[in-house]
Design an enzyme around this catalytic site. Structure first.
Site, PDB file in Angstrom:
ATOM      1  N   ASP A 161      -7.935  53.645  12.396  1.00  0.00           N
ATOM      2  CA  ASP A 161      -8.074  52.349  11.723  1.00  0.00           C
ATOM      3  C   ASP A 161      -7.476  52.407  10.322  1.00  0.00           C
ATOM      4  O   ASP A 161      -6.835  51.452   9.875  1.00  0.00           O
ATOM      5  CB  ASP A 161      -9.541  51.910  11.647  1.00  0.00           C
ATOM      6  CG  ASP A 161      -9.671  50.644  10.818  1.00  0.00           C
ATOM      7  OD1 ASP A 161      -9.064  49.633  11.214  1.00  0.00           O
ATOM      8  OD2 ASP A 161     -10.325  50.664   9.775  1.00  0.00           O
ATOM      9  N   ARG A 168      -1.193  46.755   9.177  1.00  0.00           N
ATOM     10  CA  ARG A 168      -1.460  45.320   9.400  1.00  0.00           C
ATOM     11  C   ARG A 168      -1.356  44.554   8.087  1.00  0.00           C
ATOM     12  O   ARG A 168      -0.871  43.418   8.049  1.00  0.00           O
ATOM     13  CB  ARG A 168      -2.869  45.129   9.993  1.00  0.00           C
ATOM     14  CG  ARG A 168      -2.974  45.542  11.445  1.00  0.00           C
ATOM     15  CD  ARG A 168      -4.419  45.646  11.893  1.00  0.00           C
ATOM     16  NE  ARG A 168      -5.148  44.413  11.742  1.00  0.00           N
ATOM     17  CZ  ARG A 168      -6.430  44.318  11.344  1.00  0.00           C
ATOM     18  NH1 ARG A 168      -7.138  45.409  11.072  1.00  0.00           N
ATOM     19  NH2 ARG A 168      -7.010  43.164  11.233  1.00  0.00           N
ATOM     20  N   LYS A 187     -15.161  51.494  12.174  1.00  0.00           N
ATOM     21  CA  LYS A 187     -15.646  52.108  10.926  1.00  0.00           C
ATOM     22  C   LYS A 187     -17.171  52.150  10.909  1.00  0.00           C
ATOM     23  O   LYS A 187     -17.776  53.123  10.497  1.00  0.00           O
ATOM     24  CB  LYS A 187     -15.202  51.265   9.726  1.00  0.00           C
ATOM     25  CG  LYS A 187     -13.767  51.453   9.332  1.00  0.00           C
ATOM     26  CD  LYS A 187     -13.495  50.823   7.979  1.00  0.00           C
ATOM     27  CE  LYS A 187     -13.256  49.349   8.046  1.00  0.00           C
ATOM     28  NZ  LYS A 187     -11.926  48.948   8.427  1.00  0.00           N
TER      29      LYS A 187
HETATM   30  N1  URA Z   1     -12.175  44.238   7.288  1.00  0.00           N
HETATM   31  C1  URA Z   1     -11.788  45.312   8.034  1.00  0.00           C
HETATM   32  O1  URA Z   1     -12.281  46.419   7.837  1.00  0.00           O
HETATM   33  N2  URA Z   1     -10.860  45.142   8.972  1.00  0.00           N
HETATM   34  C2  URA Z   1     -10.295  43.951   9.235  1.00  0.00           C
HETATM   35  O2  URA Z   1      -9.471  43.856  10.115  1.00  0.00           O
HETATM   36  C3  URA Z   1     -10.685  42.830   8.465  1.00  0.00           C
HETATM   37  C4  URA Z   1     -11.641  43.002   7.488  1.00  0.00           C
END
Ligand code: URA
Length: 434
Positions: A161, A168, A187
């Site tokens: 992530d 992203r 997470k």
């Molecule tokens: N917070 C995150 O951790 N990921 C996202 O994609 C959007 C907000």
């Protein structure tokens, strides 16, 4: 199996299999899949979507890309909170010390700014010397001793992530329900807390612009959390205007400190109390929402949350004096007022535009390697429903360069809509998914 076929499958609208999802999460984490292929896949996901099963697989694959913390050695119900992202969203800075000051251990993993929205880690770095790059042993130690620690994603916790989030951020692939749900939940599952409250934002400054999309995202994340055995709820809150008055890293920290001193803007406090109530109930510290809210209020009135915040700031490498003298935090050189021209009521603030104004000032990233300027931002003097007269300031832009200041100024002026009639009041809390 190869990445070309996976991209092609998603481009054609096919479901990705568990094996394909594991392959791409592992390959990207190890650096075997290049950014250009992953960007193409992310864009295909934005257009074709993923179903619930694919979203769950992606969440678990990202969770398993690193370590999963075991917090069972920490006494009490450990708490965590996460927002889907907003503008001026400094709730974590106010809420976490409130919760910790009530004796509920807060073990939180936060992110950096994403797209036009801010991130808690960037905001906390406004404190000179502050570090969220904590070794796991230090994280445990701080939660055990002062009841609170916030860490950024290390290479060990949900690293898939961490890498995808950064990609992203700069490839316009943030605002997709499954990508957001899996990013947040990977997470939350990796950082191991027992009780999780999610702040799902909706409106012009959120990634989910409609309430319908926000509720769908909330339901998906709550379901993932429940399947993993967590106490979890999601509060759907308004992001149709910035939360509070400050937007920008150190400006938001200063506003959070004001809130901990009992002078927080009403909208910020309403959202903070709503989320806090969920955590206090989940931790078993109160038997009704009213009792939970009273405890939270007392933590502000007695200044115990403020002192807890100072303790936390010191424990993570900075100094308490920055909490008690926030004027010492980074400040920008230029202040430019956005002046109103028509008489009427503020009917809307295009909130994403305010977030983009902060990006234009250097307060967020435009490439993966951008350095951000912690001192810049925007202070809103007028909010939705306020009466404004010609010549009055709508907002002040805080900048460190004239070109950036002018671009941000233009965006801020365009973001405000003024009309003759006073707009109807909107609810800050739209609903709760449990
Ligand atoms: N917070 C995150 O951790 N990921 C996202 O994609 C959007 C907000």
């Amino acid at each position: 199996m190869n990445m070309y076929d996976i991209i092609n499958h998603k481009k054609q609208g096919m479901r990705l299999t568990r094996e394909e999802i594991r392959f791409l999460a592992e390959g990207y984490t190890k650096g075997e899949i290049p950014d250009y292929q992953m960007s193409a896949l992310l864009m295909a996901i934005c257009f074709q979507g993923m179903d619930e099963g694919e979203t769950l697989e992606l969440t678990l694959a990202m969770r398993d890309s690193g370590d999963v913390l075991d917090l069972s050695g920490i006494e009490g119900v450990t708490a965590d909170k996460h927002s889907t992202g907003g503008v001026g969203d400094k709730v974590s800075l106010v809420l976490t010390p409130m919760i910790a000051s009530l004796g509920i251990p807060v073990a939180k993993m936060s992110g950096r700014g994403l797209g036009h929205t801010g991130g808690t880690i960037d905001k906390l770095e406004s404190f000179p010397g502050f570090s969220t790059d904590l070794p796991i042993s230090q994280f445990y130690h701080n939660v055990n001793t002062i009841k609170m620690a916030i860490m950024g994603q290390t290479k060990d916790l949900a690293p898939a992530d961490k890498k995808l989030y950064a990609l992203r951020d700069v490839t316009a692939t943030v605002d997709q329900l499954s990508l957001i749900a899996s990013s947040i939940m990977s997470k939350k599952l990796a950082s191991g807390a027992d009780a999780i409250v999610l702040d799902v934002k909706t409106g012009s400054g959120a990634f989910m612009k409609t309430e319908e999309e926000a509720f769908a995202l909330a339901r998906e994340m709550v379901q993932i959390g429940k399947n993993a055995g967590k106490k979890i709820s999601a509060v759907i809150t308004d992001m149709d205007q910035p939360l509070g008055r400050a937007v920008g890293n150190s400006l938001e920290v200063k506003e959070a400190i004001l809130a901990l001193n009992g002078q927080g803007p009403l909208d910020l406090m309403e959202v903070t109390y709503a989320l806090g109530t969920e955590l206090v109930l989940a931790a078993g510290k109160a038997s009704s929402p009213e009792e939970a809210k009273d405890l939270l209020r007392q933590s502000i009135q007695s200044k115990s949350a403020l002192h807890k915040f100072a303790e936390f700031v010191e424990a993570q490498g900075s100094e308490k004096r920055f909490v008690y003298q926030p004027e010492l935090l980074p400040a920008a050189n230029i202040q430019l007022q956005a002046i109103n021209t028509e008489e009427g009521y503020v009917s809307a603030i295009q909130t994403e535009e305010i977030g983009r104004a902060n990006l234009a000032l250097g307060g967020g990233r435009t490439t993966k390697d951008s350095q951000i300027d912690l001192s810049v931002g925007i202070l809103l003097h007028k909010k939705r429903g306020d009466l404004v007269r010609p010549g009055e300031a709508l907002a002040t832009v805080y900048a460190n360069g004239m070109d950036a200041a002018k671009e941000a100024y233009g965006r801020v002026v365009r973001a405000y809509h003024v009309q003759e009639m006073r707009p109807e009041e909107t609810l800050m809390v739209k609903g709760i998914v449990r």
